[in-house]
Design a protein around this motif. Structure first.
Motif, PDB file in Angstrom:
ATOM      1  N   LEU A  33      50.130  75.986  94.457  1.00  0.00           N
ATOM      2  CA  LEU A  33      49.429  75.231  95.497  1.00  0.00           C
ATOM      3  C   LEU A  33      50.104  75.458  96.850  1.00  0.00           C
ATOM      4  O   LEU A  33      51.338  75.442  96.959  1.00  0.00           O
ATOM      5  CB  LEU A  33      49.402  73.740  95.158  1.00  0.00           C
ATOM      6  N   ARG A  34      49.298  75.630  97.882  1.00  0.00           N
ATOM      7  CA  ARG A  34      49.822  75.913  99.217  1.00  0.00           C
ATOM      8  C   ARG A  34      49.777  74.660 100.086  1.00  0.00           C
ATOM      9  O   ARG A  34      48.857  73.844  99.967  1.00  0.00           O
ATOM     10  CB  ARG A  34      49.010  77.029  99.879  1.00  0.00           C
ATOM     11  N   VAL A  35      50.750  74.561 100.976  1.00  0.00           N
ATOM     12  CA  VAL A  35      50.764  73.491 101.974  1.00  0.00           C
ATOM     13  C   VAL A  35      50.478  74.128 103.323  1.00  0.00           C
ATOM     14  O   VAL A  35      51.174  75.061 103.743  1.00  0.00           O
ATOM     15  CB  VAL A  35      52.119  72.755 102.006  1.00  0.00           C
ATOM     16  N   THR A  36      49.434  73.664 103.995  1.00  0.00           N
ATOM     17  CA  THR A  36      49.043  74.232 105.280  1.00  0.00           C
ATOM     18  C   THR A  36      48.937  73.142 106.327  1.00  0.00           C
ATOM     19  O   THR A  36      48.589  71.991 106.025  1.00  0.00           O
ATOM     20  CB  THR A  36      47.689  74.960 105.177  1.00  0.00           C
ATOM     21  N   ALA A  37      49.237  73.527 107.558  1.00  0.00           N
ATOM     22  CA  ALA A  37      49.039  72.632 108.700  1.00  0.00           C
ATOM     23  C   ALA A  37      47.593  72.774 109.162  1.00  0.00           C
ATOM     24  O   ALA A  37      47.058  73.882 109.253  1.00  0.00           O
ATOM     25  CB  ALA A  37      50.006  72.996 109.821  1.00  0.00           C
ATOM     26  N   ALA A  38      46.941  71.653 109.423  1.00  0.00           N
ATOM     27  CA  ALA A  38      45.521  71.667 109.774  1.00  0.00           C
ATOM     28  C   ALA A  38      45.268  70.927 111.078  1.00  0.00           C
ATOM     29  O   ALA A  38      45.910  69.900 111.365  1.00  0.00           O
ATOM     30  CB  ALA A  38      44.694  71.033 108.651  1.00  0.00           C
ATOM     31  N   ARG A  39      44.331  71.455 111.860  1.00  0.00           N
ATOM     32  CA  ARG A  39      43.899  70.784 113.077  1.00  0.00           C
ATOM     33  C   ARG A  39      42.957  69.636 112.714  1.00  0.00           C
ATOM     34  O   ARG A  39      42.277  69.662 111.686  1.00  0.00           O
ATOM     35  CB  ARG A  39      43.169  71.768 113.990  1.00  0.00           C
ATOM     36  N   THR A  40      42.902  68.646 113.577  1.00  0.00           N
ATOM     37  CA  THR A  40      42.062  67.475 113.295  1.00  0.00           C
ATOM     38  C   THR A  40      40.573  67.804 113.367  1.00  0.00           C
ATOM     39  O   THR A  40      39.751  67.095 112.789  1.00  0.00           O
ATOM     40  CB  THR A  40      42.369  66.350 114.289  1.00  0.00           C
ATOM     41  N   ASP A  41      40.188  68.888 114.053  1.00  0.00           N
ATOM     42  CA  ASP A  41      38.772  69.256 114.170  1.00  0.00           C
ATOM     43  C   ASP A  41      38.362  70.308 113.140  1.00  0.00           C
ATOM     44  O   ASP A  41      37.288  70.897 113.242  1.00  0.00           O
ATOM     45  CB  ASP A  41      38.456  69.760 115.587  1.00  0.00           C
ATOM     46  N   LEU A  42      39.206  70.562 112.135  1.00  0.00           N
ATOM     47  CA  LEU A  42      38.910  71.595 111.144  1.00  0.00           C
ATOM     48  C   LEU A  42      37.660  71.261 110.335  1.00  0.00           C
ATOM     49  O   LEU A  42      36.835  72.142 110.049  1.00  0.00           O
ATOM     50  CB  LEU A  42      40.107  71.768 110.197  1.00  0.00           C
ATOM     51  N   LEU A  43      37.500  70.010 109.952  1.00  0.00           N
ATOM     52  CA  LEU A  43      36.382  69.631 109.084  1.00  0.00           C
ATOM     53  C   LEU A  43      35.037  69.981 109.716  1.00  0.00           C
ATOM     54  O   LEU A  43      34.139  70.511 109.059  1.00  0.00           O
ATOM     55  CB  LEU A  43      36.453  68.126 108.793  1.00  0.00           C
ATOM     56  N   ALA A  44      34.892  69.711 111.013  1.00  0.00           N
ATOM     57  CA  ALA A  44      33.635  70.015 111.706  1.00  0.00           C
ATOM     58  C   ALA A  44      33.429  71.513 111.852  1.00  0.00           C
ATOM     59  O   ALA A  44      32.298  72.015 111.777  1.00  0.00           O
ATOM     60  CB  ALA A  44      33.627  69.345 113.074  1.00  0.00           C
TER      61      ALA A  44
END
Length: 418
Positions: A145-156
């Motif tokens: 399993l990978r841990v990634t940093a995500a932007r708050t607008d990724l879902l959209a």
């Protein structure tokens, strides 16, 4: 006048000079008569007719099933692509000039956002951290399993959905909160999000605030544990370089933007940037399925040809068995054309029965498969009409020689063998 009386001048009986009586004309057969006569021949041999029609039906069912399943799959793919969007482009770092791993500049998102046709931009960044169900699991058993940093607008940007909880926001992205992909949640044994649900990530506990639904457009996300960009830099040693930049653009400008994304994301080394369109992967998968469909369609054609041979065999045997019937009909005034029409009608009716049965069977197979896969059932009208038309052509060709042979059979010879 008596028949024995002779004419005074010629000395011959007068009745010898009368014209011969006209030969009775054969009754004309209308369409209803042709169907009735052809059907009577089939009813006399039900088992043989069933087996011959079955050969035709299997071939047509295979062809209708292949076309129907392929069309239903294509229709389902188009619906899914319409929902997911075909205007998503992914930018990722490629290889550097010396063969190592390249990096996207930290300013790449801002530069891509300046393109006029771009609607939304977001990113993920890989970290070296691992995620575990608890702090007692051995380090080596990370499960990939990978841990990634995500932007708050990724879902959209990617059009993903949550099955439970919420996505990262301005507040939770700065604190130890994590959103799990569907596969990651399943592997960790987590089925819901909440304040009491935690996983061991890096060297501390992270609260599971959300669970992502499976993402068909970006399946790699399913194995990710996503944390906020800020907390990844502070707690997990994240270097801040984006590894996947997701860009939504105007539908009409996808090709133009795709051509210049590499140079925009990394103006200094545009050749070290990979640009892809995730929807192309689904289209390629569908093309692979079409290759298999073409093979199955060919097998259906072979089955149809074998069914036609069965029809020809049935009709030839029918002619041999019914020689006395043919001779009797000819002696009673039936013409060669009527005999030929009768046997040709039998062959066409036999093929039509197989064709209609095959179309119905093929539709049933398509409905069963589409229902099992959760898709809409789509069977093109042209496929059904073409299936029945193909059977009539096969039946006509298969029945032509037996019909011609029956028509050429002399009445005396036919009656002599009865």
């Amino acid at each position: 006048m008596s028949l024995t009386t002779t004419d005074r001048d010629t000395g011959r009986p007068p009745w010898r000079d009368l014209p011969p009586p006209p030969r009775p004309k054969a009754a004309r057969m209308g369409p209803a008569d042709v169907v009735r006569v052809g059907g009577s021949g089939l009813r006399a041999r039900p088992m043989r007719v069933f087996l011959s029609a079955l050969g035709i039906a299997i071939g047509i069912a295979a062809m209708i099933g292949v076309v129907g399943i392929s069309t239903s799959s294509t229709h389902d793919l188009n619906q899914r692509l319409a929902a997911l969007g075909t205007n998503l482009l992914t930018v990722s770092p490629g290889e550097s000039f010396d063969g190592g791993q390249a990096h996207l500049p930290t300013t790449s998102l801002a530069m891509i956002r300046d393109i006029p046709e771009v609607e939304t931009v977001s990113a993920l960044g890989k970290t070296s951290a691992k995620v575990y169900r608890n702090d007692h699991v051995p380090v080596a058993q990370s499960g990939g399993l990978r841990v990634t940093a995500a932007r708050t607008d990724l879902l959209a940007a990617i059009g993903a959905e949550l099955t439970d909880g919420t996505w990262l926001n301005a507040a939770t992205s700065r604190y130890p909160a994590v959103v799990l992909g569907s596969h990651a949640a399943e592997q960790l044994g987590i089925h819901y999000a909440g304040p009491e649900v935690k996983v061991w990530l890096g060297d501390r506990w992270f609260t599971v605030v959300g669970l992502l639904a499976p993402n068909e457009l970006l399946p790699d996300l399913d194995s990710n544990a996503m944390v906020g960009w800020a907390v990844a830099e502070e707690e997990l040693g994240f270097d801040g370089y984006p590894t996947s930049v997701y860009t939504r653009v105007e539908e009409s400008a996808v090709g133009d933007v795709q051509a210049k994304l590499g140079a925009t994301a990394n103006p200094e080394f545009p050749n070290e940037v990979d640009v892809s369109r995730p929807s192309d992967v689904l289209a390629a998968k569908e093309a692979t399925d079409d290759t298999l469909s073409g093979l199955l369609l060919g097998l259906g054609g072979v089955s149809l040809l074998v069914g036609g041979v069965g029809v020809a065999n049935t009709m030839v045997i029918s002619v041999l068995e019914r020689r006395s019937e043919i001779g009797l009909r000819r002696s009673l005034g039936a013409t060669r054309g009527q005999i030929r029409t009768q046997f040709l009608a039998e062959a066409l009716l036999l093929s039509a029965l197989g064709g209609i049965g095959g179309v119905l069977l093929g539709i049933g197979v398509t409905i069963a498969y589409a229902s099992y896969q959760g898709m809409s059932t789509v069977v093109p009208v042209w496929a059904m009409a073409g299936g029945i038309g193909a059977t009539l052509v096969i039946g006509g060709l298969a029945g032509f020689y037996p019909a011609l042979r029956a028509a050429r059979l002399p009445p005396t010879e036919a009656l002599a063998t009865s």
